[in-house]
Design a protein around this motif. Structure first.
Motif, PDB file in Angstrom:
ATOM      1  N   UNK A  86       1.024  -0.819  -0.503  1.00  0.00           N
ATOM      2  CA  UNK A  86       0.260   0.024   0.213  1.00  0.00           C
ATOM      3  C   UNK A  86       0.922   1.314  -0.068  1.00  0.00           C
ATOM      4  N   UNK A  87       2.402   1.263   0.079  1.00  0.00           N
ATOM      5  CA  UNK A  87       3.235   2.404   0.298  1.00  0.00           C
ATOM      6  C   UNK A  87       4.495   1.832  -0.086  1.00  0.00           C
ATOM      7  N   UNK A  88       5.267   2.438   0.071  1.00  0.00           N
ATOM      8  CA  UNK A  88       6.373   2.640  -0.504  1.00  0.00           C
ATOM      9  C   UNK A  88       7.135   3.780   0.950  1.00  0.00           C
ATOM     10  N   UNK A  89       8.399   2.942   0.957  1.00  0.00           N
ATOM     11  CA  UNK A  89       9.057   4.188   2.192  1.00  0.00           C
ATOM     12  C   UNK A  89      10.319   5.220   1.871  1.00  0.00           C
ATOM     13  N   UNK A  90       9.541   5.331   0.664  1.00  0.00           N
ATOM     14  CA  UNK A  90      10.238   6.645  -0.535  1.00  0.00           C
ATOM     15  C   UNK A  90       8.945   7.429  -0.661  1.00  0.00           C
ATOM     16  N   UNK A  91       8.220   6.714  -0.447  1.00  0.00           N
ATOM     17  CA  UNK A  91       7.355   7.709  -0.880  1.00  0.00           C
ATOM     18  C   UNK A  91       7.278   9.211  -0.306  1.00  0.00           C
ATOM     19  N   UNK A  92       6.271  10.145  -1.293  1.00  0.00           N
ATOM     20  CA  UNK A  92       6.459  11.068  -0.443  1.00  0.00           C
ATOM     21  C   UNK A  92       5.040  10.995   0.304  1.00  0.00           C
ATOM     22  N   UNK A  93       5.469  11.911   1.462  1.00  0.00           N
ATOM     23  CA  UNK A  93       3.604  12.135   2.075  1.00  0.00           C
ATOM     24  C   UNK A  93       2.347  13.145   1.601  1.00  0.00           C
ATOM     25  N   UNK A  94       3.372  13.137   0.891  1.00  0.00           N
ATOM     26  CA  UNK A  94       1.888  14.277   0.159  1.00  0.00           C
ATOM     27  C   UNK A  94       1.445  12.981  -1.003  1.00  0.00           C
ATOM     28  N   UNK A  95       1.635  11.651  -0.711  1.00  0.00           N
ATOM     29  CA  UNK A  95       1.139  10.586  -2.083  1.00  0.00           C
ATOM     30  C   UNK A  95      -0.194  10.326  -0.999  1.00  0.00           C
ATOM     31  N   UNK A  96       0.321   9.433   0.506  1.00  0.00           N
ATOM     32  CA  UNK A  96      -0.906   9.869   1.341  1.00  0.00           C
ATOM     33  C   UNK A  96      -1.790  10.455   2.131  1.00  0.00           C
ATOM     34  N   UNK A  97      -1.017  11.956   2.396  1.00  0.00           N
ATOM     35  CA  UNK A  97      -1.297  12.845   3.457  1.00  0.00           C
ATOM     36  C   UNK A  97      -0.752  14.045   3.075  1.00  0.00           C
ATOM     37  N   UNK A  98      -1.641  13.951   1.737  1.00  0.00           N
ATOM     38  CA  UNK A  98      -1.743  15.949   1.056  1.00  0.00           C
ATOM     39  C   UNK A  98      -1.913  16.930   1.885  1.00  0.00           C
ATOM     40  N   UNK A  99      -1.241  17.906   1.644  1.00  0.00           N
ATOM     41  CA  UNK A  99      -1.924  19.388   2.021  1.00  0.00           C
ATOM     42  C   UNK A  99      -1.446  19.381   2.844  1.00  0.00           C
ATOM     43  N   UNK A 100      -0.349  18.863   3.600  1.00  0.00           N
ATOM     44  CA  UNK A 100       0.861  19.298   4.824  1.00  0.00           C
ATOM     45  C   UNK A 100       1.497  20.501   5.169  1.00  0.00           C
ATOM     46  N   UNK A 101       2.078  20.317   3.116  1.00  0.00           N
ATOM     47  CA  UNK A 101       2.985  21.961   3.298  1.00  0.00           C
ATOM     48  C   UNK A 101       4.587  21.246   3.737  1.00  0.00           C
ATOM     49  N   UNK A 102       4.442  20.149   4.352  1.00  0.00           N
ATOM     50  CA  UNK A 102       5.886  18.920   4.270  1.00  0.00           C
ATOM     51  C   UNK A 102       5.795  18.082   3.722  1.00  0.00           C
ATOM     52  N   UNK A 103       5.058  17.875   2.754  1.00  0.00           N
ATOM     53  CA  UNK A 103       4.702  16.941   1.927  1.00  0.00           C
ATOM     54  C   UNK A 103       5.914  15.661   1.316  1.00  0.00           C
ATOM     55  N   UNK A 104       6.700  16.873   1.299  1.00  0.00           N
ATOM     56  CA  UNK A 104       8.242  15.992   0.368  1.00  0.00           C
ATOM     57  C   UNK A 104       9.153  15.062   1.487  1.00  0.00           C
ATOM     58  N   UNK A 105       8.542  14.895   2.149  1.00  0.00           N
ATOM     59  CA  UNK A 105       9.465  14.021   3.583  1.00  0.00           C
ATOM     60  C   UNK A 105       8.938  12.673   3.099  1.00  0.00           C
ATOM     61  N   UNK A 106       9.414  11.682   3.100  1.00  0.00           N
ATOM     62  CA  UNK A 106       8.986  10.763   3.085  1.00  0.00           C
ATOM     63  C   UNK A 106       8.655   9.918   4.628  1.00  0.00           C
ATOM     64  N   UNK A 107       7.971   9.135   3.150  1.00  0.00           N
ATOM     65  CA  UNK A 107       7.522   8.035   4.923  1.00  0.00           C
ATOM     66  C   UNK A 107       8.679   6.909   5.384  1.00  0.00           C
ATOM     67  N   UNK A 108      10.033   6.443   5.077  1.00  0.00           N
ATOM     68  CA  UNK A 108      10.858   6.646   6.335  1.00  0.00           C
ATOM     69  C   UNK A 108      11.492   7.979   6.605  1.00  0.00           C
ATOM     70  N   UNK A 109      11.756   9.184   6.427  1.00  0.00           N
ATOM     71  CA  UNK A 109      12.108   9.609   7.234  1.00  0.00           C
ATOM     72  C   UNK A 109      11.359   9.762   8.109  1.00  0.00           C
ATOM     73  N   UNK A 110       9.605   9.976   8.559  1.00  0.00           N
ATOM     74  CA  UNK A 110       9.260  10.091   9.258  1.00  0.00           C
ATOM     75  C   UNK A 110       9.732   8.859  10.121  1.00  0.00           C
ATOM     76  N   UNK A 111       9.543   7.680   9.818  1.00  0.00           N
ATOM     77  CA  UNK A 111       9.830   6.116  10.542  1.00  0.00           C
ATOM     78  C   UNK A 111      11.837   6.512  11.623  1.00  0.00           C
TER      79      UNK A 111
END
Length: 460
Positions: A86-111
């Motif tokens: 359902x997701x890739x750790x390299x996905x930008x946040x915007x792909x899953x939770x759009x509109x945050x203003x920091x959407x280029x941050x990746x899922x793996x970076x948040x983890x």
């Protein structure tokens, strides 16, 4: 009464040493109460307690707040989504939770706390204040949420896990907490892990620095920030979770995925590398050992859970004080004492059933002139290691007919493929363009660059 299982009870001398360690810490740091335990291979070997909860000693079923250990549960939910495709750790946040203003941050970076996000949510201190919903959190982050360039450095972010909780909720169509209950707590039998205290529980206290007095701390619902530190639990439940982090993942998570979570993604203290972070897990290097788990801190509570995957031994502590005890150091001491005084016995070897059709792949192979051994392991895994001394060694798990995926070492993530002769006999292995042959530089195999037609000969 603790069931020690096949490991058996610990020696009285070991139990006395463990109890003395927590008794010393409770007294010296003036902790209202604390509980601790040692686990090994999924079994609770020892537990102890000091201090009082409502006038009596706490036990293995007394709840304490976990604080940031909650993040490890959220991280497992994210990795389950990854494993489901359902997701890739390299996905930008915007792909899953759009509109945050920091959407280029990746899922793996948040983890791994490398996304550059601010450490705390703007506004009133979230740990002591009732939390708002996702819309309120998102609005508070509309400006100045990024403090560092994503990927540039480790910067611990409670906010990042609030965001990951929302990511989970959007994929599952339910709250992150309901997902934790259904996907983790219920399958693992963690019936005493809850978002708010239920049944017997410790009250969180601040201890006066200059007098033996305590002040009750608030424990409100953190709302959208709850994924960063909301959960409460007990010795027994946290012991099971400690073993889970060590690899006893049952059907909740693939053990390979947990191993991926335990791998270092960021180092906190530079060249000394004693403290690091994986994917949702804190990592500690201590006297040549690498421990994985997490600490937790909320007003009135401290918590710690660590496990050594190599020995299968873990330790945990829970305390109802805002600050004071050296929780990480004490937990490491408990784990070290258990392993030093009662080291784990090697598992008894016995023959086991393997796929005997794979036996013709085992044995001696050569990368150029260098000999390697390919051994068949339980579960259809292979181990490829140099026949002499150190070198590039990796384990592989099956992908499909004549294909295996590298799990660790130099070839992690690479694919090993078998080349066969016309009669079906294995003739070479192709591993990331390296060709392994039964004899050194077999001219019948597709060796890159070819093999000199005159073959092996004395030097001139």
């Amino acid at each position: 009464m603790i069931d020690h299982g096949q490991n058996g009870p610990m020696l009285p001398s070991t139990e006395a040493a463990l109890l003395r360690r927590i008794a010393t810490e409770q007294a010296a740091a003036r902790v209202p109460s604390l509980v601790a335990a040692v686990v090994r291979d999924g079994e609770l070997l020892w537990s102890g307690a000091r201090g009082f909860v409502d006038g009596a000693a706490p036990d293995d079923d007394t709840q304490y707040r976990l604080g940031s250990i909650t993040k490890t549960f959220v991280a497992v939910l994210v990795m389950r989504l990854r494993d489901e495709g359902r997701l890739d750790l390299n996905d930008p946040l915007d792909k899953h939770v759009p509109g945050t203003g920091f959407g280029s941050t990746t899922v793996g970076q948040l983890l791994s706390h490398t996304g550059g996000l601010t450490s705390e949510s703007p506004g009133s201190w979230w740990e002591r204040s009732p939390g708002g919903d996702w819309a309120a959190l998102q609005a508070s982050l509309a400006r100045d949420a990024l403090k560092n360039r994503p990927g540039s450095r480790f910067h611990y972010s409670n906010v990042g896990y609030g965001v990951l909780g929302e990511l989970v909720a959007r994929h599952r169509g339910k709250s992150w907490l309901d997902a934790v209950r259904e996907e983790i707590l219920a399958p693992l039998g963690l019936s005493r892990t809850t978002p708010h205290p239920e049944g017997r529980h410790a009250t969180g206290y601040a201890v006066h620095p200059f007098a033996d007095l305590v002040l009750p701390e608030p424990s409100p619902d953190a709302g959208a920030m709850a994924p960063a530190g909301q959960l409460w639990s007990t010795v027994r439940d946290l012991a099971r979770w400690t073993s889970f982090i060590g690899g006893d993942t049952a059907d909740v998570l693939n053990p390979d995925t947990m191993a991926e979570m335990r791998a270092v993604a960021a180092v906190e203290d530079g060249d000394s590398w004693t403290s690091g972070y994986g994917l949702g897990l804190q990592l500690v290097r201590h006297h040549g050992r690498r421990l994985a788990g997490h600490t937790g801190s909320m007003p009135g509570f401290l918590a710690c859970s660590l496990v050594d995957e190599k020995t299968g031994t873990g330790a945990l502590m829970l305390a109802n004080t805002t600050s004071g005890p050296a929780l990480l150091a004490t937990t490491i001491d408990l784990l070290t004492t258990a392993d030093e005084q009662e080291p784990k016995l090697p598992a008894e070897w016995q023959p086991s059933e393997v796929d005997r059709s794979l036996l013709d792949l085992t044995g001696l192979w050569h990368w150029g002139p260098t000999p390697f051994h390919l051994r068949l392991l339980p579960g259809g895994l292979f181990d490829l290691s140099p026949a002499r001394g150190g070198g590039r060694a990796s384990r592989f798990r099956p992908l499909g007919p004549d294909e295996w995926l590298g799990l660790d070492g130099y070839y992690a993530g690479e694919t090993l493929r078998v080349g066969r002769a016309a009669d079906g006999t294995p003739s070479y292995l192709d591993l990331a363009t390296f060709i392994f042959t039964r004899t050194p530089y077999d001219p019948a195999a597709p060796v890159p660059g070819g093999v000199d037609a005159e073959g092996w000969r004395p030097a001139h």
